[in-house]
Design an enzyme around this catalytic site. Structure first.
Site, short mmCIF file in Angstrom:
data_model
loop_
_atom_site.label_atom_id
_atom_site.label_comp_id
_atom_site.label_asym_id
_atom_site.label_seq_id
_atom_site.Cartn_x
_atom_site.Cartn_y
_atom_site.Cartn_z
N SER A 123 -19.24 12.78 -12.18
CA SER A 123 -20.44 13.28 -11.50
C SER A 123 -21.09 12.22 -10.62
O SER A 123 -21.30 11.08 -11.05
CB SER A 123 -21.43 13.72 -12.58
OG SER A 123 -22.76 13.63 -12.12
N GLY A 124 -21.45 12.61 -9.40
CA GLY A 124 -22.15 11.68 -8.52
C GLY A 124 -23.51 11.31 -9.08
O GLY A 124 -23.93 10.15 -9.03
N LEU A 125 -24.18 12.31 -9.66
CA LEU A 125 -25.50 12.04 -10.24
C LEU A 125 -25.36 11.03 -11.39
O LEU A 125 -26.10 10.04 -11.46
CB LEU A 125 -26.10 13.36 -10.77
CG LEU A 125 -27.34 13.21 -11.65
CD1 LEU A 125 -28.50 12.64 -10.86
CD2 LEU A 125 -27.74 14.54 -12.27
N ASP A 181 -19.30 13.91 -3.19
CA ASP A 181 -20.45 14.18 -2.31
C ASP A 181 -19.96 14.82 -1.00
O ASP A 181 -19.25 15.80 -1.04
CB ASP A 181 -21.26 12.90 -2.07
CG ASP A 181 -21.93 12.42 -3.36
OD1 ASP A 181 -22.07 13.25 -4.28
OD2 ASP A 181 -22.30 11.25 -3.45
N HIS A 238 -22.41 26.69 -5.86
CA HIS A 238 -23.51 26.07 -6.61
C HIS A 238 -24.78 26.90 -6.48
O HIS A 238 -25.04 27.52 -5.43
CB HIS A 238 -23.77 24.67 -6.06
CG HIS A 238 -24.41 23.76 -7.07
ND1 HIS A 238 -24.59 24.08 -8.39
CD2 HIS A 238 -24.93 22.50 -6.94
CE1 HIS A 238 -25.18 23.09 -9.03
NE2 HIS A 238 -25.40 22.10 -8.17
N ASP A 249 -16.65 13.89 -8.04
CA ASP A 249 -17.70 14.46 -7.20
C ASP A 249 -17.80 13.53 -5.98
O ASP A 249 -18.43 12.48 -6.04
CB ASP A 249 -19.01 14.48 -8.01
CG ASP A 249 -20.20 14.93 -7.20
OD1 ASP A 249 -20.02 15.27 -6.02
OD2 ASP A 249 -21.31 14.93 -7.76
N ASP A 308 -29.12 9.44 -6.57
CA ASP A 308 -27.95 10.24 -6.19
C ASP A 308 -28.05 10.59 -4.71
O ASP A 308 -28.09 11.75 -4.32
CB ASP A 308 -27.92 11.50 -7.08
CG ASP A 308 -26.67 12.33 -6.86
OD1 ASP A 308 -25.70 11.80 -6.29
OD2 ASP A 308 -26.68 13.51 -7.27
N ARG A 368 -17.23 22.56 -1.93
CA ARG A 368 -18.45 23.00 -2.61
C ARG A 368 -19.39 23.63 -1.60
O ARG A 368 -19.76 23.00 -0.60
CB ARG A 368 -19.08 21.79 -3.29
CG ARG A 368 -20.48 21.99 -3.78
CD ARG A 368 -20.82 20.85 -4.71
NE ARG A 368 -22.23 20.64 -4.88
CZ ARG A 368 -22.75 19.73 -5.70
NH1 ARG A 368 -21.95 18.95 -6.40
NH2 ARG A 368 -24.05 19.60 -5.80
N ASN A 399 -29.36 14.97 -4.07
CA ASN A 399 -28.98 15.85 -5.18
C ASN A 399 -29.50 17.26 -4.92
O ASN A 399 -30.63 17.44 -4.44
CB ASN A 399 -29.54 15.30 -6.50
CG ASN A 399 -29.05 16.13 -7.68
OD1 ASN A 399 -29.63 17.16 -7.99
ND2 ASN A 399 -27.97 15.69 -8.29
N SER A 400 -28.70 18.24 -5.28
CA SER A 400 -29.03 19.64 -4.98
C SER A 400 -30.33 20.10 -5.63
O SER A 400 -30.93 21.08 -5.18
CB SER A 400 -27.89 20.54 -5.44
OG SER A 400 -26.70 20.13 -4.86
N GLU A 422 -18.89 18.49 -0.67
CA GLU A 422 -19.91 19.52 -0.46
C GLU A 422 -20.30 19.58 1.01
O GLU A 422 -20.26 18.56 1.72
CB GLU A 422 -21.12 19.25 -1.36
CG GLU A 422 -21.83 17.94 -1.11
CD GLU A 422 -22.78 17.55 -2.25
OE1 GLU A 422 -22.28 17.34 -3.37
OE2 GLU A 422 -24.00 17.47 -2.00
N LYS A 463 -26.25 12.39 1.39
CA LYS A 463 -26.69 13.63 0.74
C LYS A 463 -27.83 13.35 -0.24
O LYS A 463 -28.15 12.19 -0.55
CB LYS A 463 -25.53 14.34 0.04
CG LYS A 463 -24.67 13.50 -0.86
CD LYS A 463 -25.27 13.04 -2.18
CE LYS A 463 -25.86 14.11 -3.03
NZ LYS A 463 -25.09 14.28 -4.31
C1 SPV Z 1 -23.35 16.02 -9.92
O1 SPV Z 1 -23.09 16.10 -11.10
O2 SPV Z 1 -23.54 14.95 -9.34
C2 SPV Z 1 -23.43 17.24 -9.12
C3 SPV Z 1 -23.79 18.46 -9.76
O3 SPV Z 1 -23.24 17.16 -7.95
S1 SPV Z 1 -25.45 18.71 -9.49
O4 SPV Z 1 -26.17 17.57 -9.96
O5 SPV Z 1 -25.75 19.93 -10.21
O6 SPV Z 1 -25.66 18.90 -8.06
MG MG Z 2 -23.21 15.33 -7.19
#
Ligand code: SPV
Ligand code: MG
Length: 594
Positions: A92-94, A133, A236, A131, A104, A205, A168-169, A160, A166
């Site tokens: 995971s990027g986060l 990004d 997502h 991930d 993130d 994504r 975080n979503s 994505e 980017k």
């Molecule tokens: C991550 O885990 O870094 C994601 C998923 O991209 S989310 O945080 O839900 O965007």
């Molecule tokens: Mg991410």
């Protein structure tokens, strides 16, 4: 029909500058060395497991069964995910940026992320979906990312359709700008064109819902990405219920595998995802979040209590960390490859005697603790062993055992030291006997090479004899050695066997002794059994308590076992008198001896 259209971007992006002009002509002819590297990695993986990791991810995405990826953010969390039984890992990027302590928002560089994901790949055999990004730039950056991920054993990347850098979503999602569809399709196509392993997966994504768009836009994008070559679509949603996902999945109708991240709609029963035909569910951040909660709790408790007892029983023992790191494997490998090291050798040092001839110097300590140039005899011996990587050291103490610091050694005590001799002390150490051991007195000063020479010996039982000492009178109760041949200093490989040890320098009937046993021997393999059997036999004797090592070694010879002699010429001393103490001081006066 959308699904039957050709993939328009695949042909456009075939020039790959960094692998040379020839490779740029056709995608099917990438750099031979690079392809070989990927192929070898694939073969090694196939040998280790039944399937390559890239194939495992592909199979997971295409399976009719719902699959699951759990987030990991470093090597140890990746291993924990694997041990829990998951089929794959979401890097995971986060979570990766969080464990670095940054946001993130592409604050960690792509190479920093790559480094971490390589540790994760090394720590497990699971397929990893990174991930990625937005791909850290344009189509060209994604190409380089794909190549590097393949080289490092990562099975796929998710990109994505947002803009670099980017966000975080879940942070102001609706304000986030989406990528141009054509530009993003070009990126996907470029990534697909440059991968060397056909099973490497690129997951596209779709962030349309996050950015406030409707299902029509999400579908339009997903279809374009599919046609550009994406192996799966991650749709997502930041809603707390799965309506958007259900609507999308129904309209999508399995055109390509669907991947979801139910972080916000976590209350949805998993059978709903099965019924929607979802391919893979990503539990996207639960390892970092659980680690953070545990660490916060531990830090608060230790800070408040200024003590560790409040946490010790509830946190993983250090041994568990070692296990997860694979410490046992390294120990086994050291035994296999560090042939020069004496990892299985044990030292047994007999240090029970007081040393009466040393007067009040030994009122409060045993002889072995007498300092020579500031360092006790015993500590000098322990240092010799440590230098040879022998860390398993047993000391049998007796008189003033309390004066021997039991640091880095195992201290055994012959409680009957006042009425018994050396063999009784040695018998205390029998439970510590092993197949490779050096047994010696604790009052010896030796040069390093004496121990090294003994460790080089391959024989079952070898004793060290000083051939020079036969010509001088020595203190204490010397053990003169009579052997099959005198010390011929020129012939190194001549086998010399002990005939007997005696308290006399001259037997009168034959010749002078060939040397003096210095109080040091080594057993290997069967030698240990010979020694133990003879010790057992002698312990039947009534006078056992008065017996010395000399009787034991003679008993081994009488039993018909070969006792090899390793000759040295000086460079040792046993400390029995004040004069010996003076000599010992002079012998250890060099800068390397302190
Ligand atoms: C991550 O885990 O870094 C994601 C998923 O991209 S989310 O945080 O839900 O965007
Ligand atoms: Mg991410």
């Amino acid at each position: 029909m959308l699904g039957s259209l050709r993939q328009p971007h695949r042909a456009k992006f075939c020039a790959i500058p960094w692998i040379g002009p020839q490779a740029a002509i056709r995608k099917s002819q990438p750099a031979p060395a690079a392809r070989l590297l990927i192929a070898v990695r694939g073969m090694i993986e196939a040998l280790n497991t039944d399937q390559k990791r890239t194939s495992k991810l592909r199979t997971l995405l295409h399976s009719t069964e719902l699959g699951f990826l759990l987030e990991a953010h470093n090597g140890i969390s990746a291993r924990i995910v694997e041990e829990a039984g998951f089929e794959g890992i979401w890097a995971s990027g986060l979570a990766v940026s969080a464990q670095f302590g940054v946001r993130d928002s592409n604050e960690a560089s792509w190479t920093q992320v790559m480094e971490m994901v390589e540790f994760m790949a090394d720590a497990t055999r699971l397929p990893i979906l990174l991930d990625g990004d937005t791909g850290y730039g344009n189509f060209n950056n994604l190409r380089r990312l794909v190549r590097k991920l393949e080289q490092r054993g990562v099975s796929g990347v998710c990109v994505e359709d947002k803009l670099f850098p980017k966000t975080n979503s879940f942070i102001n999602g609706e304000r986030q700008q989406l990528a141009d569809i054509d530009e993003f399709c070009g990126k996907i196509a470029a990534g697909k064109d440059c991968q060397l392993d056909d099973d490497f997966c690129i997951v596209a994504r779709v962030e349309a819902y996050i950015a406030g768009w409707d299902t029509a836009e999400a579908l339009r994008r997903a279809e374009a990405y599919r046609r550009a070559g994406a192996d799966a679509i991650l749709i997502h949603s930041a809603r707390s219920t799965p309506e958007q996902i259900s609507e999308f999945a129904r309209e999508w109708a399995n055109r390509a595998p669907l991947v979801i991240v139910p972080t916000t709609y976590y209350g949805t029963p998993t059978h709903v995802f099965r019924e929607l035909g979802i391919g893979v569910v990503i539990w996207a951040n639960h390892m970092i979040r659980s680690a953070v909660s545990a660490m916060q709790n531990t830090a608060r408790l230790i800070h408040r209590q200024q003590n560790l007892t409040c946490v010790e029983d509830t946190i993983a023992p250090v041994g568990e960390i070692f296990r997860l790191q694979g410490a046992d494997e390294l120990v086994a490998a050291e035994r296999r490859y560090l042939t020069e090291a004496h990892l299985d050798t044990r030292a047994i040092i007999l240090a029970a005697s007081r040393g009466r001839d040393l007067g009040d110097l030994t009122d409060h300590r045993p002889k072995a603790m007498l300092p020579i140039n500031g360092k006790p005899l015993l500590c000098r011996l322990v240092d010799h062993f440590r230098k040879q990587q022998i860390n398993d050291i047993t000391v049998v103490a007796g008189y003033r055992a309390d004066a021997i610091p039991a640091v880095g050694i195992e201290l055994l005590v012959n409680d009957a030291f006042e009425t018994t001799g050396e063999l009784a002390s040695l018998r205390c150490a029998v439970p510590n006997f092993c197949d490779d051991m050096v047994i010696m007195y604790g009052d010896l000063i030796i040069r390093d090479y004496v121990l090294r020479g003994l460790l080089d010996s391959d024989h079952e039982l070898t004793i060290v004899v000083d051939s020079r000492a036969s010509r001088r009178c020595v203190s204490g109760d010397p053990d003169y050695a009579y052997s099959s041949a005198p010390d011929d200093r020129g012939s190194w490989d001549e086998e010399v066997l002990l005939e007997s040890l005696s308290g006399r320098m001259d037997t009168g009937h034959r010749r002078r002794a060939d040397g003096l046993w210095i109080g040091m021997l080594r057993t290997r393999g069967q030698g240990r059994r010979w020694l133990q059997d003879c010790l057992d036999a002698l312990s039947e004797r009534e006078d056992f308590s008065a017996l010395t090592m000399r009787e034991l070694i003679n008993q081994v010879v009488r039993a018909g076992h070969p006792v090899h002699v390793l000759y040295i010429q000086g460079h040792w001393l046993d400390v029995n008198s004040l004069r010996d103490l003076e000599h010992a001081g002079a012998m250890t006066a060099g800068p390397n001896d302190r």
